[in-house]
Design a protein around this motif. Structure first.
Motif, PDB file in Angstrom:
ATOM      1  N   LEU A 159     -29.677 -64.435-126.191  1.00 55.16           N
ATOM      2  CA  LEU A 159     -29.865 -64.621-124.755  1.00 55.16           C
ATOM      3  C   LEU A 159     -31.114 -63.889-124.259  1.00 55.16           C
ATOM      4  O   LEU A 159     -31.777 -64.334-123.316  1.00 55.16           O
ATOM      5  CB  LEU A 159     -28.631 -64.130-123.995  1.00 55.16           C
ATOM      6  N   ALA A 160     -31.432 -62.771-124.915  1.00 55.35           N
ATOM      7  CA  ALA A 160     -32.606 -61.991-124.508  1.00 55.35           C
ATOM      8  C   ALA A 160     -33.921 -62.681-124.830  1.00 55.35           C
ATOM      9  O   ALA A 160     -34.976 -62.254-124.342  1.00 55.35           O
ATOM     10  CB  ALA A 160     -32.566 -60.614-125.167  1.00 55.35           C
ATOM     11  N   THR A 161     -33.890 -63.745-125.650  1.00 55.72           N
ATOM     12  CA  THR A 161     -35.154 -64.412-125.991  1.00 55.72           C
ATOM     13  C   THR A 161     -35.628 -65.386-124.911  1.00 55.72           C
ATOM     14  O   THR A 161     -36.809 -65.731-124.868  1.00 55.72           O
ATOM     15  CB  THR A 161     -35.027 -65.177-127.326  1.00 55.72           C
ATOM     16  N   PHE A 162     -34.742 -65.824-124.034  1.00 48.01           N
ATOM     17  CA  PHE A 162     -35.139 -66.816-123.026  1.00 48.01           C
ATOM     18  C   PHE A 162     -36.275 -66.333-122.118  1.00 48.01           C
ATOM     19  O   PHE A 162     -37.214 -67.097-121.832  1.00 48.01           O
ATOM     20  CB  PHE A 162     -33.928 -67.238-122.182  1.00 48.01           C
ATOM     21  N   ARG A 180     -22.442 -66.942-131.394  1.00 47.21           N
ATOM     22  CA  ARG A 180     -21.652 -66.631-130.201  1.00 47.21           C
ATOM     23  C   ARG A 180     -20.513 -65.664-130.489  1.00 47.21           C
ATOM     24  O   ARG A 180     -20.074 -64.926-129.610  1.00 47.21           O
ATOM     25  CB  ARG A 180     -21.067 -67.915-129.599  1.00 47.21           C
ATOM     26  N   LEU A 229     -25.212 -62.600-129.949  1.00 49.97           N
ATOM     27  CA  LEU A 229     -25.244 -63.434-128.750  1.00 49.97           C
ATOM     28  C   LEU A 229     -26.161 -62.826-127.700  1.00 49.97           C
ATOM     29  O   LEU A 229     -27.014 -63.518-127.110  1.00 49.97           O
ATOM     30  CB  LEU A 229     -23.831 -63.595-128.190  1.00 49.97           C
ATOM     31  N   VAL A 230     -26.019 -61.533-127.442  1.00 57.68           N
ATOM     32  CA  VAL A 230     -26.865 -60.873-126.450  1.00 57.68           C
ATOM     33  C   VAL A 230     -28.330 -60.916-126.891  1.00 57.68           C
ATOM     34  O   VAL A 230     -29.237 -61.128-126.078  1.00 57.68           O
ATOM     35  CB  VAL A 230     -26.403 -59.422-126.227  1.00 57.68           C
ATOM     36  N   SER A 236     -36.970 -57.794-122.723  1.00 61.45           N
ATOM     37  CA  SER A 236     -36.035 -58.658-123.447  1.00 61.45           C
ATOM     38  C   SER A 236     -36.347 -58.696-124.939  1.00 61.45           C
ATOM     39  O   SER A 236     -35.443 -58.732-125.772  1.00 61.45           O
ATOM     40  CB  SER A 236     -36.069 -60.072-122.861  1.00 61.45           C
ATOM     41  N   LEU A 250     -27.703 -71.087-129.702  1.00 59.56           N
ATOM     42  CA  LEU A 250     -26.399 -70.802-129.088  1.00 59.56           C
ATOM     43  C   LEU A 250     -25.323 -71.793-129.512  1.00 59.56           C
ATOM     44  O   LEU A 250     -24.144 -71.573-129.240  1.00 59.56           O
ATOM     45  CB  LEU A 250     -26.534 -70.802-127.561  1.00 59.56           C
ATOM     46  N   SER A 287     -34.203 -71.331-128.456  1.00 56.74           N
ATOM     47  CA  SER A 287     -33.183 -70.343-128.117  1.00 56.74           C
ATOM     48  C   SER A 287     -31.888 -71.020-127.694  1.00 56.74           C
ATOM     49  O   SER A 287     -30.790 -70.574-128.056  1.00 56.74           O
ATOM     50  CB  SER A 287     -33.701 -69.429-127.000  1.00 56.74           C
ATOM     51  N   ALA A 288     -31.999 -72.118-126.932  1.00 57.96           N
ATOM     52  CA  ALA A 288     -30.797 -72.855-126.528  1.00 57.96           C
ATOM     53  C   ALA A 288     -30.083 -73.438-127.737  1.00 57.96           C
ATOM     54  O   ALA A 288     -28.847 -73.423-127.808  1.00 57.96           O
ATOM     55  CB  ALA A 288     -31.187 -73.958-125.540  1.00 57.96           C
TER      56      ALA A 288
END
Length: 434
Positions: free
Chosen positions: A310-313, A418, A306-307, A341, A412, A408-409
């Motif tokens: 999120l770091a790809t955004f 997640r 998950l982290v 990131s 998730l 990336s979205a």
């Protein structure tokens, strides 16, 4: 446990036991001879590659009759073999000594970049030969990547994998930063050919260092290579978190490659002053990767995938800023954040793979990871130049930024992305109930 998670095959059922890394892990790793050789080899090789990262694009643009389409063609020729042959590289690396595979790959890279350098220096660079050597360079990467992924757990104890991956990244990213800082000056003052020649030499030094690893060859399988590929696919497809993130990165990598390989150099050449300005931007990103790797080596998170996602955004940010003609200092800051990131993602992802996937199939699963991540890269590089000419550089860059964000979205949405957790006190990850 999630229904999408499956057990490893009988031939590779036992996972490596993992414990939390002690505070002295990084110190002891620095005194490990084989790990030191691996870090040195990768640091030197990446130093050369950072020169080639800038030099190859400007070497093509300096050829008579150069166009964005020709640049796209050469870069696609380099990327396509990475896609086509990486699965073969994974099978080979799970069957024979991974250090020998890496040596062969380094020597192939040396030949490829020496040839490219010679053509750039002499000015005799027929496009078909230039493309053929780019293919050889891509083939070398296809052999090296899965072997490298499987080599780290053979050298490093399982409880130190995250620190080892972080230290590797710190070394290679520091080297990349130095190379990128010097590459623009080298290209501007002595030409792209000498920068490519330095890369060729770095591959030769890397091969000599890797020779000292002498990794034990895996027992030879009695089944066919096709059966090996099928087993690797079962291990890959049986982990939802794995194939979802790889699907995400098939789009992210395509967008990032187009940005760094084609659109970025083109807009730098047109609006920012050429190779020097572009080297400042990629240098800022490299500086961010050094900071990101150092942070990631110490990062302790309960949900590593998950982290990582999120770091790809933030990777979309510098692409979007170039699209709207932001000032160079602002774009440099965004490239720095993108570098931080990106390496947080890289360290967490590599460590999760090495802990979750059995060693006997790790190179093949890593090959499927790389294959999926590179799936659209050759096509994207091939069409990037003509597309930019048709719709404009700004619109093409904006499309790349949107693609990174949306992919990336979408990742998730996966329950395992997640929910995959690191069990406290063990350092291993497990899929949470969903």
């Amino acid at each position: 446990m999630s229904r999408n998670r499956r057990e490893p095959s009988p031939a590779a059922r036992t996972l490596r036991p993992v414990t939390t890394a002690p505070a002295s892990a990084s110190l002891s790793l620095r005194h490990d001879r084989r790990f030191a050789l691996l870090v040195a080899a990768r640091t030197i090789s990446v130093l050369g590659n950072s020169f080639a990262r800038v030099a190859l694009a400007f070497a093509v643009l300096a050829l008579p009759g150069a166009t964005p389409g020709r640049l796209s063609l050469v870069l696609a020729c380099q990327a396509l073999p990475q896609l086509v042959f990486i699965l073969v590289g994974g099978v080979i690396a799970d069957r024979v000594s991974r250090s020998r595979v890496m040596i062969v790959a380094d020597l192939a890279g040396c030949v490829a970049y020496a040839g490219l350098a010679a053509m750039a220096l002499t000015g005799r660079a027929p496009l078909p030969l230039f493309c053929a050597l780019a293919v050889l360079a891509g083939l070398a990467t296809a052999l090296f990547t899965p072997a490298m992924a499987g080599a780290v757990p053979q050298i490093v104890p399982a409880d130190r994998l995250q620190r080892a991956n972080g230290l590797l990244k710190v070394g290679t990213n520091s080297s990349m930063l130095l190379g990128l800082a010097l590459s623009g000056v080298t290209v501007a003052f002595v030409g792209a050919g000498w920068a490519l020649a330095l890369n060729a030499a770095s591959f030769l030094v890397s091969a000599a260092l890797i020779r000292g690893l002498r990794l034990t060859a895996a027992p030879r399988s009695t089944v066919s290579g096709w059966a090996d590929l099928r087993e690797g696919w079962r291990e890959f497809a049986g982990r939802q978190w794995l194939w979802v993130v790889v699907a995400q990165f098939s789009l992210v990598v395509a967008a990032l490659n187009v940005h760094v390989g084609v659109l970025g150099p083109l807009i730098a050449e047109r609006d920012l002053g050429g190779a020097r300005a572009w080297s400042l931007l990629v240098g800022a990103q490299a500086l961010g990767t050094v900071a990101g790797a150092g942070l990631a080596a110490r990062l302790r998170v309960r949900r590593p995938v998950l982290v990582a996602v999120l770091a790809t955004f933030p990777m979309a940010l510098p692409i979007g800023l170039l699209a709207v003609h932001a000032p160079v200092p602002l774009s440099m800051a965004a490239m720095f954040v993108s570098g931080v990131s990106g390496d947080i993602f890289g360290v967490l992802w590599s460590t999760t793979l090495q802990r979750e996937v059995p060693d006997a199939v790790l190179s093949r699963v890593s090959a499927y990871d790389a294959f999926g991540s590179l799936a659209f890269a050759p096509l994207a590089l091939l069409v990037a130049g003509p597309l930019a000419a048709a719709v404009g550089l700004g619109h093409a860059l904006a499309g790349c930024a949107a693609l990174v964000f949306l992919a990336s979205a979408a990742a998730l949405l996966s329950p395992q992305v997640r929910g995959l957790r690191t069990r406290e006190g063990t350092g291993t990850a497990s899929a949470s109930d969903t």
